[in-house]
Enzyme design. Sequence first.
Site, PDB file in Angstrom:
ATOM      1  N   THR A 159     -15.639  29.907  11.307  1.00 45.64           N
ATOM      2  CA  THR A 159     -15.539  31.376  11.288  1.00 45.64           C
ATOM      3  C   THR A 159     -16.690  32.016  10.532  1.00 45.64           C
ATOM      4  OG1 THR A 159     -14.197  31.390   9.266  1.00 45.64           O
ATOM      5  CG2 THR A 159     -13.025  31.248  11.370  1.00 45.64           C
TER       6      THR A 159
ATOM      7  N   CYS B 115     -34.276  42.854  22.403  1.00 43.53           N
ATOM      8  CA  CYS B 115     -34.293  43.300  21.006  1.00 43.53           C
ATOM      9  C   CYS B 115     -35.640  43.135  20.318  1.00 43.53           C
ATOM     10  CB  CYS B 115     -33.191  42.603  20.217  1.00 43.53           C
ATOM     11  SG  CYS B 115     -33.362  40.800  20.068  1.00 43.53           S
TER      12      CYS B 115
ATOM     13  N   HIS C 293     -30.700  38.307  16.783  1.00 39.81           N
ATOM     14  CA  HIS C 293     -30.960  39.717  17.066  1.00 39.81           C
ATOM     15  C   HIS C 293     -32.069  40.170  16.133  1.00 39.81           C
ATOM     16  CE1 HIS C 293     -30.606  43.780  18.288  1.00 39.81           C
ATOM     17  NE2 HIS C 293     -30.049  44.208  17.175  1.00 39.81           N
TER      18      HIS C 293
ATOM     19  N   ASN D 249     -21.828  39.950   8.687  1.00 34.24           N
ATOM     20  CA  ASN D 249     -20.653  39.523   7.927  1.00 34.24           C
ATOM     21  C   ASN D 249     -19.395  39.264   8.751  1.00 34.24           C
ATOM     22  OD1 ASN D 249     -21.274  39.586   4.941  1.00 34.24           O
ATOM     23  ND2 ASN D 249     -22.000  41.612   5.513  1.00 34.24           N
TER      24      ASN D 249
ATOM     25  N   ASP E 270     -32.704  50.042  13.917  1.00 33.83           N
ATOM     26  CA  ASP E 270     -32.544  49.204  15.108  1.00 33.83           C
ATOM     27  C   ASP E 270     -32.639  50.089  16.348  1.00 33.83           C
ATOM     28  OD1 ASP E 270     -31.912  47.336  17.009  1.00 33.83           O
ATOM     29  OD2 ASP E 270     -30.097  46.609  16.019  1.00 33.83           O
TER      30      ASP E 270
ATOM     31  N   ASN F 153     -35.955  53.340  22.625  1.00 33.91           N
ATOM     32  CA  ASN F 153     -35.189  52.982  23.816  1.00 33.91           C
ATOM     33  C   ASN F 153     -35.026  54.203  24.713  1.00 33.91           C
ATOM     34  OD1 ASN F 153     -32.369  54.270  23.595  1.00 33.91           O
ATOM     35  ND2 ASN F 153     -32.582  53.299  21.582  1.00 33.91           N
TER      36      ASN F 153
END
Length: 713
Positions: free
Chosen positions: A424, A281, A340, A403, A363, A233
């Site tokens: 959730t 991404c 992602h 998570n 990443d 990037n």
Amino acid sequence: MKEFGQIIRGIRVITVDWQLERNGAAHHTQEYPCPELVVRRGQSFTLILELSRALDDEDALIFTVETGPQASEELHTKAEFQTSGPEDDDTWTAVEEARTENILTISLTSPPDAVIGRYLLSTRVSSRRKHSNRKLGEFVLLFNPWCPEDDVFLASEEERQEYVLNDNGIIFRGVEKHIQAQGWNYGQFEENILNICLSILDRSPSHQDNPATDVSHRHDPVYITRIVSAMVNSNNDRGVVQGQWQGKYGGGTSPLHWRGSVAILQKWFKGRYRPVKYGQCWVFAGVMCTVLRCLGIATRVVSNFNSAHDTDQNLSVDKYVDSFGRTLEDLTEDSMWNFHVWNESWFARRDLGPSYNGWQVLDATPQEESEGVFRCGPASVIAIREGDVHLAHDGPFVFAEVNADYITWLWHEDESRERVYSDTKKVGRCISTKAVGSDSRVDITSLYKYPEGSRNERQVYRKAVKKLFSVEACGRRTRVRRAGGRGLWRDDLLEPATKPSISGKFKVLEPPVLGQDLRLALCLVNLTSRAQRVQVNLSGATILYTRKPVAEILHESHTVRLGPQEEKKIPISIPYSKYKEDLTEDKKILLAAMCHVTKGDKLLVEKDISLEDIITIQVLGPAMVGVAVVVEVTVVNPLSEKAEDCVLMVEGSGLLQGQLNIDVPSLEPQERASVKFDITPSKSGPRQLQVDLVSPHFPDIKGFVIVHVVPAK
């Protein structure tokens, strides 16, 4: 074969034969189209030297290898060794394999932890008088997943073929309930790509600040991958790709128009290191996969569906909505992307211990800073699964991506808020990668976390929260601190929202196809034995894959009376005319229903829709190197109006030279048409042919097929 006129103590080196074919086959580097030799560390390679006369019996050849500026033995960027020297796995060695008068066959071996990069090789003859070294030429040394002593060693040959040598792959995109495969040309063996990948290391701020020290660290895959993560990037340096998530791509290329890494890397290099516009991404992950495979590190692309971006590291994604379930962007700092994409690379973690060897998350998408730089990882996948978020690098951020709890708050006009019941546990679903040796999708969610709701999963979560509170976390922040503002820590969260007395879900009545009206129903069920009235506020918006809304396409309210245990369906229809102007290239729509029950219960129901399209690619006959074969592509105009100026854009490494653009005749509404063209493969093996239907009237329709090419007879 290289000719020389240098004289070594009265001996002239006439030629050096680098044995490119033999060494390339032995080192699995024969696909690199470089003029110089490319080999892997920890493994011997052979040279044949022709001298002007035979060496005397007491003579030995002394070799010198050096890499980088100010090379030195102290920094392990230079080594001197001779043919009669001791064999040692920790040092460079030279062995005389054969001698026929003035022809010497020499085997050179680097240590398995040697610095990787471009080396200069020189030699002299041992004698009492010290003569200066004579240059023999340059070669490139890479990581070696075939060498058991190398930190990047990967035991499975099938996995080495897939994760190091396969020059194409599949990236999974879409939404959790409708995962779509996109072809990607990694192209690590294409012209000049190896040179460009080495240039990426040299353009890093670490190299610019202290080149000699930077090069000395290039033996370590942890160091190399962290550098590459930052350089892919452009946020902190003149890196390769500039990100853009606003849906506007003026002055550059839309991220969805890229079909592989080669054009991006070549454009960056030819443009004198100006960042290439634009990436998202999967583009960052595709480019990073190319670079790391090219350098010899086994790497794969991984997609996480419903991926959390937890900006305050409280392990919850807090979303604020209005009475119609619409996201309030000025209040919502966290986000949950439809998907992602990141990378995993396989190597040992000497800095953490052998328990954390194996797949490491990397990443290159610039989301949060790590030690002041936009990069992420390497974070051990095992550490993420076990909740060891205190370990280097960036464990808290990656742990949250898979998570975090998804918490919804209803924001009232008096600026108070109310917890709303919603799912959730939707974060971190269907974590996917391409299967070894096939195009199928493999679900690797179990590598990242224990089954949702299991005893192990709850123990790991509590462990991670405890470490986030009490331990200084490596990489992402100097110290994880209590979230400010509206964010709350997991232990501070209110009790879970009261489960409402109704349930609800959206049901798709017809497949959601690009260009067609959408037909769905909201199904509500009364879970009680008493009648209830429900106020239903429906909203819908075209969105980016980050779930950022673009334009509202649905806004309506309904009052529903539900008898005891009764189920009712509210039909929903969204005409194509309502969404066609504001549909982004992501082809995604988000529906929301905020349900207000008479006695005060509230339920938020959401549905992510990814519009389908159709393109079919067939290879009409066997494919052989050097022999033309016909490809037939069938496309359908998805619109209820005429589509003109459509083009097929075709690309395939080893199948085509460059890109092929084919005009498609005007297509009547819903018309199906076939286009045929020839390809002439230049390389054998499984090859990926990508075909995109590009039109000014609708987003690109993308397809690919694997072509199995046999060698020429």
